[in-house]
Motif scaffolding. Structure first.
Motif, PDB file in Angstrom:
ATOM      1  N   ARG A   1       0.834  -1.219   0.000  1.00  0.00           N
ATOM      2  CA  ARG A   1       0.000   0.000   0.000  1.00  0.00           C
ATOM      3  C   ARG A   1       0.861   1.258   0.000  1.00  0.00           C
ATOM      4  O   ARG A   1       0.522   2.239  -0.650  1.00  0.00           O
ATOM      5  CB  ARG A   1      -0.942  -0.003   1.204  1.00  0.00           C
ATOM      6  CG  ARG A   1      -2.040  -1.041   1.049  1.00  0.00           C
ATOM      7  CD  ARG A   1      -2.954  -1.057   2.231  1.00  0.00           C
ATOM      8  NE  ARG A   1      -3.855   0.097   2.263  1.00  0.00           N
ATOM      9  CZ  ARG A   1      -4.878   0.208   3.091  1.00  0.00           C
ATOM     10  NH1 ARG A   1      -5.146  -0.772   3.918  1.00  0.00           N
ATOM     11  NH2 ARG A   1      -5.652   1.263   3.084  1.00  0.00           N
TER      12      ARG A   1
ATOM     13  N   ASP B   1      -1.820  10.364   2.990  1.00  0.00           N
ATOM     14  CA  ASP B   1      -3.062   9.811   2.426  1.00  0.00           C
ATOM     15  C   ASP B   1      -3.145   8.314   2.700  1.00  0.00           C
ATOM     16  O   ASP B   1      -4.185   7.806   3.136  1.00  0.00           O
ATOM     17  CB  ASP B   1      -3.127  10.081   0.917  1.00  0.00           C
ATOM     18  CG  ASP B   1      -3.505  11.528   0.631  1.00  0.00           C
ATOM     19  OD1 ASP B   1      -3.916  12.231   1.592  1.00  0.00           O
ATOM     20  OD2 ASP B   1      -3.389  11.964  -0.528  1.00  0.00           O
ATOM     21  N   THR B   2      -2.045   7.623   2.432  1.00  0.00           N
ATOM     22  CA  THR B   2      -2.052   6.163   2.651  1.00  0.00           C
ATOM     23  C   THR B   2      -2.184   5.848   4.134  1.00  0.00           C
ATOM     24  O   THR B   2      -2.954   4.966   4.525  1.00  0.00           O
ATOM     25  CB  THR B   2      -0.746   5.532   2.098  1.00  0.00           C
ATOM     26  OG1 THR B   2      -0.502   6.062   0.812  1.00  0.00           O
ATOM     27  CG2 THR B   2      -0.841   4.028   2.042  1.00  0.00           C
TER      28      THR B   2
ATOM     29  N   GLU C   1      -5.720   6.408   5.329  1.00  0.00           N
ATOM     30  CA  GLU C   1      -6.615   5.342   4.836  1.00  0.00           C
ATOM     31  C   GLU C   1      -6.530   4.129   5.767  1.00  0.00           C
ATOM     32  O   GLU C   1      -7.532   3.504   6.097  1.00  0.00           O
ATOM     33  CB  GLU C   1      -6.159   4.892   3.441  1.00  0.00           C
ATOM     34  CG  GLU C   1      -6.764   5.680   2.293  1.00  0.00           C
ATOM     35  CD  GLU C   1      -6.088   5.274   0.994  1.00  0.00           C
ATOM     36  OE1 GLU C   1      -5.804   6.181   0.209  1.00  0.00           O
ATOM     37  OE2 GLU C   1      -5.810   4.062   0.788  1.00  0.00           O
TER      38      GLU C   1
ATOM     39  N   GLU D   1      -8.021   5.031   9.392  1.00  0.00           N
ATOM     40  CA  GLU D   1      -9.392   5.535   9.521  1.00  0.00           C
ATOM     41  C   GLU D   1     -10.369   4.539  10.142  1.00  0.00           C
ATOM     42  O   GLU D   1     -11.484   4.900  10.478  1.00  0.00           O
ATOM     43  CB  GLU D   1      -9.915   6.023   8.162  1.00  0.00           C
ATOM     44  CG  GLU D   1      -9.758   7.526   8.018  1.00  0.00           C
ATOM     45  CD  GLU D   1      -9.921   8.019   6.585  1.00  0.00           C
ATOM     46  OE1 GLU D   1      -9.855   9.235   6.405  1.00  0.00           O
ATOM     47  OE2 GLU D   1     -10.110   7.194   5.669  1.00  0.00           O
TER      48      GLU D   1
END
Lengths: 228, 288
Positions: free
Chosen positions: B118, B170-171, B174, B177
């Motif tokens: 990821r 961002d990763t 993600e 979250e």
């Protein structure tokens, strides 16, 4: 129960050994070749002093010691779920292994230099250099740990370290001067013979190395900061 | 239920700086942004919490366990990413992770691999060959692969260029979250954490200035402009600029400030929402 060896300590020490395995192997091969070369030259009477490659081996080993500190691995392993005691012991053991590497190389050198007297002269020289190496190693660790100790004033730290290193460097130079005994003062010859040629002298060095190692360990586990 | 962490009366003194006395707690599953300028004591707090630095006074507990140096079970519950990313430099990322995995019973190689995919982190490269961005990613993988209940992130994106920083964050967000972990995220760039944070704690000169829910902060702070003949002190105003009869103020409590302005018969009152970065600047400026 407080053990001196457990799985965590072994994992940390093993990582340290394998981390430098390639460099050790390369050094081992290079110096072995050099020692055979020098040993041959000494046997044939072309070269009298076999101590130069030994000194080189010790110098390189100490350069290897420093990589451990310079690469900030203390900080890396500090956040692992292991006790401070395990970290302190692993650190001492791992540094001790550098000495084992140096002694292995030196042992081969002795085999080349004293093939006939290996169990007498060779063994004595081996034990004497082992003591000197362990002492140097312990002093090296202590230097880092004492310098990192925030409880001692800088002046005191500098003074103590200067005294320790003057003593160790003097022992080192005596070791190197033994082959040239005729040029040494009577006092130096007596000291050199006691330190390197008698069981009590060699034992005294081992004892001193252990005391310095314990001091280093104690300072390490009571450090206020592990950010180095 | 235990706090994710509980810091009680923490004090750490340096020759020219003192952190605390500091009291701070974090509940399981919550995300706390730890905001402050450089040198305010954020990293010192993290170092004390992780045991990298010993505190002079106070106690720290992780999920009820004291962060004692010789009882390291508390370290199993934390994943830590500091501002410096240290590894065995001549080992590959994969080998570094393998080394770490030996110490964590809950370590998952599958999770580590998934995270590497990821983050697009090249685990086959030696640590010393990794770019700064990839070093951050490797640190994050190492911190997450044993599924810690508390994640301590100390300016993990420091030194990254904006493109890589955005990609990493961002990763990371993600992944985080799902709300499974408590996160303590220290930064001086509020936008890094504002998306994820439930609460914000502001630190200045080693002292906790304010701790508040993020939504409360954005609801109560306003930039307000109005017309008024006189220059008067207005309730809950932290900044006041005037140009003739035109005033512009920053209010930390919009309801109280508006009610005061109405009582003063101020005209042409207009209010606008503030960004969280803007609010943070005013909070921290107010204590300097």
């Amino acid at each position: 129960m407080k053990t001196l060896v457990n799985a965590n300590i072994w994992r940390l020490v093993k990582a340290e050994i394998f981390y430098n395995l390639f460099v050790h192997a390369l050094l081992f091969l290079t110096l072995t070749f050099m020692f055979y070369l020098f040993g041959g030259l000494v046997r044939d009477g072309i070269y009298q002093d076999p101590s130069l490659p030994h000194l080189l081996a010790v110098a390189i080993m100490y350069l290897l010691f420093t990589t451990r500190f310079l690469e900030k691995r203390t900080r890396y392993i500090q956040t692992l779920p292991v006790t401070q005691r395990e970290l302190g012991l692993a650190r001492i053991y791992a540094q001790g292994f550098y000495c084992v590497g140096a002694l292995l190389i030196y042992g081969i050198s002795l085999m080349a230099s004293f093939p006939a007297d290996l169990l007498t002269e060779g063994l004595w020289r081996f034990l004497a250099l082992a003591a000197l190496l362990l002492l140097g190693n312990a002093a090296f660790c202590l230097s880092f740990d004492m310098w990192a100790a925030s409880s001692l004033p800088t002046f005191i730290k500098a003074l103590l370290l200067a005294l320790i290193w003057i003593l160790i460097l003097r022992l080192g130079t005596l070791y190197l001067e033994i082959p040239f005994a005729e040029g040494m003062s009577r006092g130096d010859v007596t000291t050199a013979i006691f330190i390197y040629k008698t069981p009590w002298g060699v034992m005294l060095q081992y004892l001193f190395a252990i005391v310095l190692s314990v001091m280093s360990y104690k300072l390490y586990i009571h450090r206020q900061s592990f950010l180095t | 239920m235990s706090h994710a962490f509980q810091i009680t009366q923490l004090v750490k003194k340096y020759p020219e700086f003192m952190l605390g006395p500091l009291d701070l707690t974090l509940e399981p599953g919550m995300v706390l942004g730890y905001i402050g300028p450089n040198g305010s004591g954020k990293t010192t707090t993290m170092h004390c919490l992780t045991g990298l630095v010993k505190a002079d006074k106070g106690s720290m507990h992780i999920f009820g366990r004291e962060n004692h140096p010789n009882k390291p079970a508390w370290k199993l519950d934390i994943g830590y990413v500091g501002d410096v990313h240290v590894f065995y430099e001549r080992w590959t990322g994969e080998k570094n992770l393998k080394f770490l995995s030996q110490f964590y019973p809950d370590w998952s190689d599958t999770l580590a691999k998934e995270l590497a995919d990821r983050f697009r982190c090249p685990l086959h490269k030696k640590a010393k060959e990794l770019s700064t961005g990839n070093r951050v990613k490797l640190s994050l993988i190492a911190a997450l692969a044993h599924s810690p209940r508390l994640l301590l992130l100390d300016e993990p994106t420091a030194g990254l260029d904006p493109v890589v920083r955005t990609e990493v964050l961002d990763t990371l967000f993600e992944i985080l979250e799902d709300g499974q972990r408590a996160i303590f995220y220290s930064t001086h760039i509020l936008s890094d954490i504002s998306r994820l944070a439930d609460e914000l704690a502001f630190l200045s000169n080693g002292q906790l200035v304010q701790r508040t829910a993020k939504d409360d902060l954005t609801d109560s702070w306003r930039r307000i402009s109005f017309r008024l003949k006189d220059k008067v002190t207005i309730n809950k105003v932290v900044e006041h600029k005037t140009e003739g009869q035109d005033h512009q103020v920053v209010s930390s409590d919009v309801v109280e400030t508006l009610s005061h302005l109405k009582a003063l018969n101020a005209g042409n009152i207009q209010e606008s929402r503030m960004t969280i970065d803007d609010i943070a600047v005013h909070i921290l400026k107010g204590v300097q």
